[in-house]
Design a protein around this motif. Structure first.
Motif, PDB file in Angstrom:
ATOM      1  N   ALA A  63      19.010  -1.355  20.130  1.00  0.00           N
ATOM      2  CA  ALA A  63      19.425  -1.137  21.609  1.00  0.00           C
ATOM      3  C   ALA A  63      19.723  -3.062  22.417  1.00  0.00           C
ATOM      4  O   ALA A  63      19.934  -3.154  21.391  1.00  0.00           O
ATOM      5  CB  ALA A  63      17.748  -1.729  22.290  1.00  0.00           C
ATOM      6  N   GLU A  64      20.095  -2.715  23.363  1.00  0.00           N
ATOM      7  CA  GLU A  64      21.016  -3.390  24.167  1.00  0.00           C
ATOM      8  C   GLU A  64      20.343  -5.144  24.111  1.00  0.00           C
ATOM      9  O   GLU A  64      21.059  -6.038  23.971  1.00  0.00           O
ATOM     10  CB  GLU A  64      21.717  -3.379  24.788  1.00  0.00           C
ATOM     11  CG  GLU A  64      22.903  -4.167  25.429  1.00  0.00           C
ATOM     12  CD  GLU A  64      23.468  -4.036  27.294  1.00  0.00           C
ATOM     13  OE1 GLU A  64      23.545  -4.628  27.999  1.00  0.00           O
ATOM     14  OE2 GLU A  64      24.300  -2.817  27.286  1.00  0.00           O
ATOM     15  N   GLU A  65      18.830  -4.755  24.644  1.00  0.00           N
ATOM     16  CA  GLU A  65      18.115  -6.061  24.486  1.00  0.00           C
ATOM     17  C   GLU A  65      17.259  -5.951  24.175  1.00  0.00           C
ATOM     18  O   GLU A  65      16.326  -4.615  23.169  1.00  0.00           O
ATOM     19  CB  GLU A  65      17.500  -5.445  25.924  1.00  0.00           C
ATOM     20  CG  GLU A  65      19.057  -5.947  27.478  1.00  0.00           C
ATOM     21  CD  GLU A  65      18.145  -5.717  28.457  1.00  0.00           C
ATOM     22  OE1 GLU A  65      17.394  -5.565  29.245  1.00  0.00           O
ATOM     23  OE2 GLU A  65      19.286  -6.089  29.118  1.00  0.00           O
ATOM     24  N   THR A  66      16.609  -7.041  23.008  1.00  0.00           N
ATOM     25  CA  THR A  66      15.611  -6.671  22.412  1.00  0.00           C
ATOM     26  C   THR A  66      14.911  -8.212  22.124  1.00  0.00           C
ATOM     27  O   THR A  66      15.736  -8.844  22.473  1.00  0.00           O
ATOM     28  CB  THR A  66      16.329  -6.127  20.839  1.00  0.00           C
ATOM     29  OG1 THR A  66      14.868  -5.981  20.109  1.00  0.00           O
ATOM     30  CG2 THR A  66      16.661  -7.065  20.189  1.00  0.00           C
ATOM     31  N   ASP A  67      13.379  -7.880  21.595  1.00  0.00           N
ATOM     32  CA  ASP A  67      13.225  -9.436  21.419  1.00  0.00           C
ATOM     33  C   ASP A  67      13.256 -10.154  20.044  1.00  0.00           C
ATOM     34  O   ASP A  67      13.255  -9.431  19.061  1.00  0.00           O
ATOM     35  CB  ASP A  67      11.571  -9.445  21.412  1.00  0.00           C
ATOM     36  CG  ASP A  67      10.959  -9.106  22.598  1.00  0.00           C
ATOM     37  OD1 ASP A  67      11.478  -9.392  23.370  1.00  0.00           O
ATOM     38  OD2 ASP A  67       9.356  -8.279  22.755  1.00  0.00           O
ATOM     39  N   ALA A  68      14.036 -11.229  20.320  1.00  0.00           N
ATOM     40  CA  ALA A  68      14.156 -11.743  18.759  1.00  0.00           C
ATOM     41  C   ALA A  68      13.364 -12.332  18.151  1.00  0.00           C
ATOM     42  O   ALA A  68      11.871 -13.010  18.380  1.00  0.00           O
ATOM     43  CB  ALA A  68      15.347 -13.632  19.932  1.00  0.00           C
ATOM     44  N   SER A  69      13.516 -11.494  16.605  1.00  0.00           N
ATOM     45  CA  SER A  69      12.840 -11.848  15.455  1.00  0.00           C
ATOM     46  C   SER A  69      13.347 -12.623  14.707  1.00  0.00           C
ATOM     47  O   SER A  69      14.466 -13.057  15.258  1.00  0.00           O
ATOM     48  CB  SER A  69      12.189 -11.166  15.046  1.00  0.00           C
ATOM     49  OG  SER A  69      13.348  -9.891  14.808  1.00  0.00           O
ATOM     50  N   GLY A  70      12.156 -13.202  13.239  1.00  0.00           N
ATOM     51  CA  GLY A  70      13.211 -13.655  12.741  1.00  0.00           C
ATOM     52  C   GLY A  70      13.990 -13.674  12.513  1.00  0.00           C
ATOM     53  O   GLY A  70      15.255 -13.450  11.777  1.00  0.00           O
ATOM     54  N   PRO A  71      14.209 -12.098  11.975  1.00  0.00           N
ATOM     55  CA  PRO A  71      15.277 -11.253  10.957  1.00  0.00           C
ATOM     56  C   PRO A  71      16.217 -10.864  11.659  1.00  0.00           C
ATOM     57  O   PRO A  71      17.385 -11.060  11.421  1.00  0.00           O
ATOM     58  CB  PRO A  71      14.642 -10.303  10.714  1.00  0.00           C
ATOM     59  CG  PRO A  71      13.363 -10.255  10.826  1.00  0.00           C
ATOM     60  CD  PRO A  71      12.211 -11.092  11.529  1.00  0.00           C
ATOM     61  N   LEU A  72      16.169 -10.838  13.188  1.00  0.00           N
ATOM     62  CA  LEU A  72      17.865 -11.222  13.903  1.00  0.00           C
ATOM     63  C   LEU A  72      18.075 -12.563  14.111  1.00  0.00           C
ATOM     64  O   LEU A  72      19.517 -12.534  14.053  1.00  0.00           O
ATOM     65  CB  LEU A  72      17.117 -10.675  15.654  1.00  0.00           C
ATOM     66  CG  LEU A  72      18.330 -10.381  16.280  1.00  0.00           C
ATOM     67  CD1 LEU A  72      18.521  -9.071  16.467  1.00  0.00           C
ATOM     68  CD2 LEU A  72      17.194 -10.311  17.903  1.00  0.00           C
ATOM     69  N   PHE A  73      17.858 -13.064  14.156  1.00  0.00           N
ATOM     70  CA  PHE A  73      18.641 -14.882  13.918  1.00  0.00           C
ATOM     71  C   PHE A  73      18.816 -14.810  12.361  1.00  0.00           C
ATOM     72  O   PHE A  73      20.352 -15.023  12.346  1.00  0.00           O
ATOM     73  CB  PHE A  73      17.124 -16.045  13.757  1.00  0.00           C
ATOM     74  CG  PHE A  73      16.875 -15.937  15.327  1.00  0.00           C
ATOM     75  CD1 PHE A  73      17.576 -16.967  16.359  1.00  0.00           C
ATOM     76  CD2 PHE A  73      15.586 -15.567  16.212  1.00  0.00           C
ATOM     77  CE1 PHE A  73      17.508 -17.123  17.826  1.00  0.00           C
ATOM     78  CE2 PHE A  73      15.704 -15.814  17.828  1.00  0.00           C
ATOM     79  CZ  PHE A  73      16.299 -16.279  17.723  1.00  0.00           C
ATOM     80  N   THR A  74      18.242 -14.000  11.216  1.00  0.00           N
ATOM     81  CA  THR A  74      18.761 -14.261   9.695  1.00  0.00           C
ATOM     82  C   THR A  74      20.082 -13.601   9.905  1.00  0.00           C
ATOM     83  O   THR A  74      21.363 -13.679   9.646  1.00  0.00           O
ATOM     84  CB  THR A  74      18.265 -13.150   9.221  1.00  0.00           C
ATOM     85  OG1 THR A  74      16.809 -14.421   8.886  1.00  0.00           O
ATOM     86  CG2 THR A  74      18.768 -13.993   8.056  1.00  0.00           C
ATOM     87  N   ALA A  75      19.917 -12.164  10.611  1.00  0.00           N
ATOM     88  CA  ALA A  75      21.323 -11.283  10.939  1.00  0.00           C
ATOM     89  C   ALA A  75      21.683 -12.077  11.683  1.00  0.00           C
ATOM     90  O   ALA A  75      23.730 -11.842  10.990  1.00  0.00           O
ATOM     91  CB  ALA A  75      21.060 -10.132  11.294  1.00  0.00           C
ATOM     92  N   ALA A  76      22.213 -12.991  13.180  1.00  0.00           N
ATOM     93  CA  ALA A  76      23.183 -12.931  13.090  1.00  0.00           C
ATOM     94  C   ALA A  76      23.874 -14.542  12.529  1.00  0.00           C
ATOM     95  O   ALA A  76      25.381 -14.872  12.863  1.00  0.00           O
ATOM     96  CB  ALA A  76      22.434 -14.101  15.059  1.00  0.00           C
TER      97      ALA A  76
END
Length: 63
Positions: A22-35
């Motif tokens: 999705a273009e917009e999503t809530d940032a989570s720990g795994p999302l920060f790890t991916a970034a």
């Protein structure tokens, strides 16, 4: 790497390239790890309401 670190936020397309679910999503720990682990620094995270950069810290807000 993105889909492996945050499979709820990224999926591989037919060309085996990672794409956001999705273009917009809530940032989570795994999302920060991916970034943080993105080898081409293609993931940016910003506050939806203000556009304030969260990751990377020097990411300029869209005008």
């Amino acid at each position: 790497m993105c889909a492996g670190n945050a499979p709820e936020a990224f999926a591989l397309d037919a060309g085996r390239r990672s794409r956001p679910v999705a273009e917009e999503t809530d940032a989570s720990g795994p999302l920060f790890t991916a970034a943080e682990s993105c080898p081409v620094e293609a993931i940016t995270i910003s506050v939806l309401d203000t556009g304030e950069p969260v990751f990377p810290p020097d990411f300029p807000p869209e005008e």
